[in-house]
Design an enzyme around this catalytic site. Structure first.
Site, PDB file in Angstrom:
ATOM      1  CB  THR A   1      57.103 -29.054  14.755  1.00 19.12           C
ATOM      2  OG1 THR A   1      57.575 -29.491  13.487  1.00 19.12           O
ATOM      3  CG2 THR A   1      56.241 -30.171  15.331  1.00 19.12           C
TER       4      THR A   1
ATOM      5  CG  LEU B   1      51.209 -30.435  13.063  1.00 22.28           C
ATOM      6  CD1 LEU B   1      52.368 -29.561  13.482  1.00 22.28           C
ATOM      7  CD2 LEU B   1      51.004 -31.558  14.075  1.00 22.28           C
TER       8      LEU B   1
ATOM      9  CG  PHE C   1      56.253 -26.973   6.130  1.00 20.19           C
ATOM     10  CD1 PHE C   1      56.127 -28.358   6.131  1.00 20.19           C
ATOM     11  CD2 PHE C   1      57.356 -26.420   6.765  1.00 20.19           C
ATOM     12  CE1 PHE C   1      57.070 -29.160   6.755  1.00 20.19           C
ATOM     13  CE2 PHE C   1      58.298 -27.207   7.379  1.00 20.19           C
ATOM     14  CZ  PHE C   1      58.163 -28.588   7.384  1.00 20.19           C
ATOM     15  CE  LYS C   2      57.935 -28.513  10.306  1.00 22.54           C
ATOM     16  NZ  LYS C   2      58.612 -28.373  11.575  1.00 22.54           N
ATOM     17  CG  ASP C   3      49.913 -23.884  10.285  1.00 23.91           C
ATOM     18  OD1 ASP C   3      49.896 -24.220  11.482  1.00 23.91           O
ATOM     19  OD2 ASP C   3      50.272 -22.745   9.909  1.00 23.91           O
TER      20      ASP C   3
END
Length: 455
Positions: free
Chosen positions: A145, A117, A112-114
């Site tokens: 992350t 980021l 989900f960090k994509d």
């Protein structure tokens, strides 16, 4: 719109300056001076974009990135979501009449960090081009992350990225996503210790104002405001796509350790999106479970787990939640954070449990939950998402956030269901050499490494 520190001792900054700065010089975290209040007309504009993720993201972020020309912002966001493998970007899967899964793992690093980021990397690239300056990005990670931050900045001119992570405490594939890129501007820094050790050292490095200014140092963790704001969008997207009957009652169930993921949904609620509530799902490192069941926020030892991205005790975004909980009283925030740093404990006097609930999942339970979800729904979840399936409410609809691809944790999945999920991007990494730099979780050592490798 301007951005102020939770500790109230840093001048207000523009969006771009707050993003570039990351951690406020006074040690606090940036937040908007005022949150927008989305009325019925604005919610209708959002609703018209519910099947256009990039368009919805632009319509949301334009309220915050007010110093970036709208067409430039639109192009940055559109570019950010071209790297996802499915056209829906964040598919919402219905497993039963009252159970939904929001898949947040179709970006380049399968986590989900994509979502944030990829946007942040392109914002950095834009700032370097417009300002004619280089930037050195420093982050700490418990797993996902780091790889997402790295893949947001891979090969971008004028940038270097340094990611601290606890050696031996991420999954092998998470480490390979950080240390097998082959990019010359990427440095994977393996420390002895825990994520909290890495995060503490990172904050000390940022506390050296002369050093951070000299090297144009910026933070990529969820302490960076852009991370939280970009993550608001997938809550909005999911809420808009729920059946009408589920919107009013649905509870978002969020696997989280650093509190940034669930904070994004809570902030969206404070802006006027009528989300019913949030359930915080922790692993055996349960500081947030204890917070939302007892009102006490207290540090304990970190125990390595099958869900390593949640192996955290000091949640970075707790301070943002504290700021709002204390009525934006920055003096009280400074007092509480000082006390917490000294004692490792804070107790809320008046704690609102209407919005938040919590659950806790031990390692011994995770394989069984993965097996049960597969047997009941024919659906495979990773160990972090499995934690969110424990003790789901029977009184309302639940939207479980699937935060990572099961392919990143093949050993646990194989133990649970006898199958090993794969992904082509991960298979490629297995043949690449591992390039990591062992380093002490010591601010002086980290600064020396940055000095030797900064752009």
């Amino acid at each position: 719109m301007r951005y102020t520190s939770t500790r109230g001792q840093t001048p207000a900054l523009s969006f771009s300056d707050a993003v570039a700065t990351g951690l406020a010089p006074d040690g606090g975290l940036f937040l908007p001076e005022t949150l927008p209040a989305f009325d019925a007309a604005q919610l209708a504009r959002f609703d018209a974009l519910k099947n256009d993720y990039a368009g919805l993201c632009f319509e949301f972020l334009r309220h915050f990135a007010t110093d970036i020309p709208e067409e430039t912002l639109r192009a940055i966001i559109a570019k950010s979501y071209t790297t996802f493998s499915v056209p829906e970007i964040a598919p919402l899967k219905q497993l039963s009449p009252d159970l939904f899964v929001l898949e947040l793992f179709h970006g380049p690093t399968l986590a989900f960090k994509d979502f944030a980021l990829q946007v942040l990397g392109n914002l950095y690239e834009h700032q370097c081009r417009v300002r004619g300056e280089s930037i050195n990005v420093l982050g700490a990670t418990s797993g996902d992350t780091g790889s997402a931050a790295i893949h947001g900045l891979l090969g971008k001119p004028g940038t270097a990225i340094f990611i601290l992570y606890p050696d031996g405490r991420t999954s092998p594939l998470q480490e390979r996503q950080m240390a097998c890129t082959g990019a010359k501007n990427v440095f994977a820094l393996a420390i002895d210790g825990t994520f909290d050790d890495a995060q503490s050292a990172l904050k000390d490095v940022f506390g050296d104002q002369e050093f951070r200014t000299r090297y144009h140092l910026s933070a990529v963790n969820s302490i960076n405001l852009a991370r939280v704001l970009a993550q608001c969008v997938y809550y909005l997207s999911a809420w808009l796509r729920l059946p009408e009957g589920a919107r009013a009652s649905a509870e978002f169930v969020v696997p989280t350790g650093n509190f940034g993921n669930v904070l994004a949904g809570w902030m969206l609620q404070k802006m006027g999106v009528p989300i019913r509530g949030f359930k915080v799902a922790t692993n055996q490192n349960d500081i947030l479970h204890r917070l939302f069941t007892t009102g006490e926020y207290s540090v304990a030892d970190v125990r390595p787990s099958l869900a390593p991205s949640m192996d955290i005790q000091v949640s970075s975004n707790f301070e943002r939640f504290l700021y709002y909980s204390l009525g934006r009283d920055t003096a009280r925030v400074r007092e509480v954070m000082s006390t917490f740093k000294t004692t490792g404990r804070y107790v809320f006097e008046n704690f609102d449990r209407d919005t938040f609930s919590a659950s806790r999942c031990d390692d011994a339970e995770i394989p069984g939950i993965i097996k049960r979800v597969y047997q009941d729904f024919g659906y495979i979840v990773d160990p972090h998402t499995a934690c969110a399936f424990k003790d789901l409410s029977r009184d309302r609809a639940s939207v479980v956030l699937a935060t990572a691809s099961p392919a990143k944790f093949p050993d646990t999945i194989r133990e649970a269901i006898g199958m090993e999920p794969t992904d082509p991007a991960l298979e490629i990494l297995k043949a690449r050499p591992l390039v990591k730099h062992k380093i002490n979780a010591d601010p002086a050592a980290i600064k020396a490494f940055i000095t030797a490798n900064a752009v």
